[in-house]
Design a protein around this motif. Sequence first.
Motif, short mmCIF file in Angstrom:
data_model
loop_
_atom_site.label_atom_id
_atom_site.label_comp_id
_atom_site.label_asym_id
_atom_site.label_seq_id
_atom_site.Cartn_x
_atom_site.Cartn_y
_atom_site.Cartn_z
N ILE A 69 0.49 -1.43 -0.18
CA ILE A 69 -0.14 0.42 -0.23
C ILE A 69 0.84 1.02 -0.29
O ILE A 69 1.58 1.58 1.09
N ALA A 75 -4.72 3.17 0.12
CA ALA A 75 -4.51 3.22 1.70
C ALA A 75 -6.32 3.32 2.24
O ALA A 75 -6.98 3.17 3.43
N CYS A 81 -6.73 -3.44 2.20
CA CYS A 81 -6.54 -3.02 3.91
C CYS A 81 -6.68 -4.52 4.34
O CYS A 81 -6.61 -4.72 5.99
N ILE A 84 -4.99 -7.06 6.90
CA ILE A 84 -4.48 -6.33 8.20
C ILE A 84 -5.17 -6.81 9.40
O ILE A 84 -4.32 -7.16 10.50
N MET A 109 -7.12 2.76 5.94
CA MET A 109 -5.96 1.94 7.08
C MET A 109 -6.16 2.17 8.26
O MET A 109 -5.39 0.94 8.59
N TYR A 112 -8.13 0.46 10.55
CA TYR A 112 -8.05 -1.07 10.77
C TYR A 112 -6.93 -1.06 11.32
O TYR A 112 -6.88 -2.21 12.01
#
Length: 228
Positions: A69, A75, A81, A84, A109, A112
């Motif tokens: 990313i 993002a 994402c 993650i 992101m 997350y």
Amino acid sequence: MNGTIALAGGDEFSPHSVSMDTSLMNWPLERPFKLLIVPSAAVERPEKAALNGIKYFGQLGVAASPLMITSNAMANDKVLCRPILDASHLFFTGGDPGHLLGVLSNSIMVDYMFQFLIQGGVLIGSSAGAMVLGEWIRNPTSGHWNKGLGFVKGIGIIPHHEKLNPAMVHKNLSPFIQTDRNVWGIDIGTCCIGSQGNWIVQGQGMVTVYTVNGWASFSDGLLLPNSI
């Protein structure tokens, strides 16, 4: 947050960092092991930064995968994402802190990443990767301090601290530091591991804590003062 944050001083994926990274990879987990290398701070050749991490951890007997990313648009892509939330460790490499902050600011992101910590993950930032995680981040060119991502409240981070003179650093930081605003200088091959108000030093170097009252340095195995 139930997870753990590690703020490393830089020179990642080198012999300096082996003891520190071995400890991080063996950190007690609440979920299955899965390490993601995130080279978002590498403006040029992020693929190479990710491959360096994969090779390095492979030599330590640890499997790693890249999470490529590299822009704010990426993002903000939920599909990109999503890995993650399935990881146990996120490792943000060094590079350009301003670029990394631009990639991550106002993004899904970051949401997350907070969820990842709530789920018990280990969030690792090295050099630029560590700088953005603080509440404050210094512009390397102007020296001005601006808001970071705020994963670590009340803290600004100076990586690659091992060659700096603490007395001079403290003098330069005096206009910025407040009772609720400290700065940590972190040597290469060294990190602070923990969560808000509970941090321990691991690695071969020192962590220097700058406060309104002065500065003090802490080595491997020592707890940082609970001043924030």
